[in-house]
Write a protein that holds these residues in place. Sequence first.
Motif, PDB file in Angstrom:
ATOM      1  N   LEU A 132      74.351  58.044  10.147  1.00 52.45           N
ATOM      2  CA  LEU A 132      75.583  57.646  10.837  1.00 52.45           C
ATOM      3  C   LEU A 132      76.200  58.810  11.598  1.00 52.45           C
ATOM      4  O   LEU A 132      76.687  58.639  12.720  1.00 52.45           O
ATOM      5  N   ALA A 133      76.194  59.990  11.003  1.00 55.17           N
ATOM      6  CA  ALA A 133      76.781  61.162  11.661  1.00 55.17           C
ATOM      7  C   ALA A 133      76.056  61.512  12.956  1.00 55.17           C
ATOM      8  O   ALA A 133      76.625  62.178  13.824  1.00 55.17           O
ATOM      9  N   HIS A 134      74.821  61.044  13.089  1.00 56.95           N
ATOM     10  CA  HIS A 134      74.043  61.312  14.304  1.00 56.95           C
ATOM     11  C   HIS A 134      73.911  60.066  15.200  1.00 56.95           C
ATOM     12  O   HIS A 134      73.030  60.008  16.060  1.00 56.95           O
ATOM     13  N   GLY A 135      74.797  59.101  14.997  1.00 58.97           N
ATOM     14  CA  GLY A 135      74.856  57.961  15.902  1.00 58.97           C
ATOM     15  C   GLY A 135      73.772  56.931  15.703  1.00 58.97           C
ATOM     16  O   GLY A 135      73.578  56.057  16.550  1.00 58.97           O
ATOM     17  N   VAL A 472      80.763  53.910  16.076  1.00 58.63           N
ATOM     18  CA  VAL A 472      81.301  52.681  15.498  1.00 58.63           C
ATOM     19  C   VAL A 472      80.143  51.981  14.787  1.00 58.63           C
ATOM     20  O   VAL A 472      79.101  51.735  15.395  1.00 58.63           O
ATOM     21  N   VAL A 473      80.304  51.694  13.519  1.00 56.70           N
ATOM     22  CA  VAL A 473      79.278  50.980  12.761  1.00 56.70           C
ATOM     23  C   VAL A 473      79.911  49.756  12.124  1.00 56.70           C
ATOM     24  O   VAL A 473      80.900  49.855  11.412  1.00 56.70           O
ATOM     25  N   LYS A 474      79.363  48.594  12.470  1.00 53.38           N
ATOM     26  CA  LYS A 474      79.896  47.321  11.977  1.00 53.38           C
ATOM     27  C   LYS A 474      81.396  47.212  12.229  1.00 53.38           C
ATOM     28  O   LYS A 474      82.158  46.718  11.399  1.00 53.38           O
ATOM     29  N   GLY A 475      81.832  47.696  13.383  1.00 56.15           N
ATOM     30  CA  GLY A 475      83.230  47.587  13.778  1.00 56.15           C
ATOM     31  C   GLY A 475      84.140  48.671  13.250  1.00 56.15           C
ATOM     32  O   GLY A 475      85.317  48.712  13.604  1.00 56.15           O
ATOM     33  N   LYS A 476      83.616  49.574  12.412  1.00 52.48           N
ATOM     34  CA  LYS A 476      84.428  50.643  11.831  1.00 52.48           C
ATOM     35  C   LYS A 476      84.224  51.928  12.623  1.00 52.48           C
ATOM     36  O   LYS A 476      83.093  52.393  12.789  1.00 52.48           O
ATOM     37  N   LEU A 477      85.309  52.513  13.082  1.00 56.27           N
ATOM     38  CA  LEU A 477      85.247  53.727  13.886  1.00 56.27           C
ATOM     39  C   LEU A 477      85.149  54.969  13.003  1.00 56.27           C
ATOM     40  O   LEU A 477      85.907  55.138  12.056  1.00 56.27           O
ATOM     41  N   ILE A 478      84.201  55.839  13.348  1.00 52.33           N
ATOM     42  CA  ILE A 478      84.079  57.148  12.703  1.00 52.33           C
ATOM     43  C   ILE A 478      84.330  58.187  13.788  1.00 52.33           C
ATOM     44  O   ILE A 478      83.504  58.365  14.693  1.00 52.33           O
ATOM     45  N   GLN A 480      85.510  62.201  15.192  1.00 53.00           N
ATOM     46  CA  GLN A 480      84.905  63.511  14.993  1.00 53.00           C
ATOM     47  C   GLN A 480      85.196  64.069  13.607  1.00 53.00           C
ATOM     48  O   GLN A 480      84.329  64.659  12.964  1.00 53.00           O
ATOM     49  N   GLU A 481      86.420  63.860  13.155  1.00 45.62           N
ATOM     50  CA  GLU A 481      86.788  64.328  11.818  1.00 45.62           C
ATOM     51  C   GLU A 481      85.950  63.630  10.757  1.00 45.62           C
ATOM     52  O   GLU A 481      85.493  64.255   9.780  1.00 45.62           O
ATOM     53  N   GLY A 482      85.745  62.326  10.928  1.00 39.88           N
ATOM     54  CA  GLY A 482      84.943  61.576   9.965  1.00 39.88           C
ATOM     55  C   GLY A 482      83.488  62.005   9.966  1.00 39.88           C
ATOM     56  O   GLY A 482      82.842  62.072   8.906  1.00 39.88           O
ATOM     57  N   ILE A 483      82.969  62.312  11.155  1.00 45.80           N
ATOM     58  CA  ILE A 483      81.587  62.793  11.260  1.00 45.80           C
ATOM     59  C   ILE A 483      81.436  64.124  10.534  1.00 45.80           C
ATOM     60  O   ILE A 483      80.477  64.338   9.772  1.00 45.80           O
ATOM     61  N   GLU A 484      82.383  65.020  10.752  1.00 41.86           N
ATOM     62  CA  GLU A 484      82.321  66.321  10.088  1.00 41.86           C
ATOM     63  C   GLU A 484      82.409  66.179   8.573  1.00 41.86           C
ATOM     64  O   GLU A 484      81.741  66.898   7.825  1.00 41.86           O
ATOM     65  N   GLU A 485      83.212  65.216   8.126  1.00 43.75           N
ATOM     66  CA  GLU A 485      83.349  64.996   6.699  1.00 43.75           C
ATOM     67  C   GLU A 485      82.023  64.499   6.114  1.00 43.75           C
ATOM     68  O   GLU A 485      81.623  64.899   5.009  1.00 43.75           O
ATOM     69  N   MET A 486      81.322  63.626   6.851  1.00 36.01           N
ATOM     70  CA  MET A 486      80.015  63.142   6.397  1.00 36.01           C
ATOM     71  C   MET A 486      79.016  64.283   6.262  1.00 36.01           C
ATOM     72  O   MET A 486      78.234  64.355   5.315  1.00 36.01           O
ATOM     73  N   LEU A 487      79.043  65.196   7.214  1.00 35.67           N
ATOM     74  CA  LEU A 487      78.089  66.302   7.213  1.00 35.67           C
ATOM     75  C   LEU A 487      78.388  67.334   6.125  1.00 35.67           C
ATOM     76  O   LEU A 487      77.518  68.137   5.778  1.00 35.67           O
ATOM     77  N   LYS A 488      79.590  67.300   5.581  1.00 41.03           N
ATOM     78  CA  LYS A 488      79.890  68.189   4.458  1.00 41.03           C
ATOM     79  C   LYS A 488      79.131  67.785   3.201  1.00 41.03           C
ATOM     80  O   LYS A 488      78.985  68.589   2.305  1.00 41.03           O
TER      81      LYS A 488
END
Length: 488
Positions: A132-135, A472-478, A480-488
């Motif tokens: 998800l973090a990579h689209g 956006v996955v299944k209508g939920k927006l991620i 930049q902050e959310g992407i960075e949090e995933m990569l942590k």
Amino acid sequence: MYTGRRLHRCRPAHQPEKKEQYNNMKKLLFTTFALLGALLSSARQQPADLIISSVKVIDVKTGSITPDQSIIVRHDTIIGVVSNRHAKKFTARQTYNGSGKYAMPGLWDMHMHFGGGDTLAAENERFLSLYLAHGITTIRDCAADISYLVLRWRDEINNGALQGPTIFTSGPKLEGYKSVWLGDLEIGTTTELHQALDSLKKLQVDFVKITDNTIKPELYLEAVKAARKRGFAISGHVPYSLTLQQVSEAGLSAVEHLSYVWKAGVKDEAALSRSIAAGAIKGRDINRYILEHFDTAAALKAYRFMAQHGTAVTPTLSLGHILAYFDQDNHQNDPYLKYIGKGLQRTYEMRIKRVLQDDSAAIAWRKLIYEKSSSILPLLQKAGVRIMAGTDAGYLNSFTYPGIGLHRELALMVKYGLTPLQALQASVINSPAYLHKTNYGAIAPGKKADILLLNANPLEDITNTQRINAVVVKGKLINQEGIEEMLK
């Protein structure tokens, strides 16, 4: 009689007070009508969950780009793609300013693997966030030894209990007796074939995968026909003793890995397959034969036959490139390794040990074979074969990483002859078409709200797929902050 004096009407002393009342009445009426107008306008607005405004929408089918668009999302579906001016007809709980960004469908990785046993379950589950973090909003698991977990993750993601990309999985693949692969359904008879297919049906797998390690060629063809008769899409490695024409006629939906398709480009593939079946040609001599007998006209004829029968191909250029050029980059210091669990990294060792045994002649040979086999990509495109983008990432396959691996695969596709648009089509249009999923592949009403927002145009430079602004996955927006949090 006119006297020369101007007559004036008498004004009551309280006239200013009436004027003030009149003005107040006007203000009240104006406010009332404004509120009524706002209420009526609000009543006419359609409800939505997310509005992404001011984006440049890429049509991946044609390559056209439409600026100043708003994407309207309700639940997990796009319900409108309109000009910013017309977006006022909608009201949403969440809005996102996409000014200057490029919007395209979320990416698909059509060939990856979960696996490594129960002890690596947590390490495998981390793949979901990496994708998800990579689209990458959809993945196809091409068999593993932890299928029960993959099927659970698939269902939990579909039900909203787990965040991750949509998963399509084959479950355990079909093979012959004593296969080198773990977790297979090993078959040697027609009865065992149908028992295996019954098992896969009960598991509710999304497609069937068949590989060529020990399965008997005649049973392989029977398995393809039987799975097709049951309505399954089928992917597979192809026994070298069979021709591409034979497996296409039997109903194989997709060939996994380019090497099996490269073989079909010789002048007489049937003769080569007979020699392989008889043991007259084997090992490295097979590739030497293909090098000496490859013919462009014969290849195009074979690939057109493949296209006519609806047999697609997933080239998986990434792993071959890593292994071919391992002498130039051994990937031991890849920053991305911090995202890959130590247990999964240990599954890389088998392939690493094998390539480290090669001397200079063997290194030159593997590079030659890789370059020659990869060069057929434009021929497949010309012949009309559906090409799908997949990485072979995950368990076992050394340094082919979940997430960033697909972006590297797209770049390799362009390097070896596709345009950036064709590479994107391989991921977001051809991939869902293989599974007959018509609600993907475009930013349009009725399509799934799996959306990738990019900071730069990927049609100008395919590496711009890595310049991710939001997903956006299944209508939920991620964001930049959310992407960075995933990569942590």
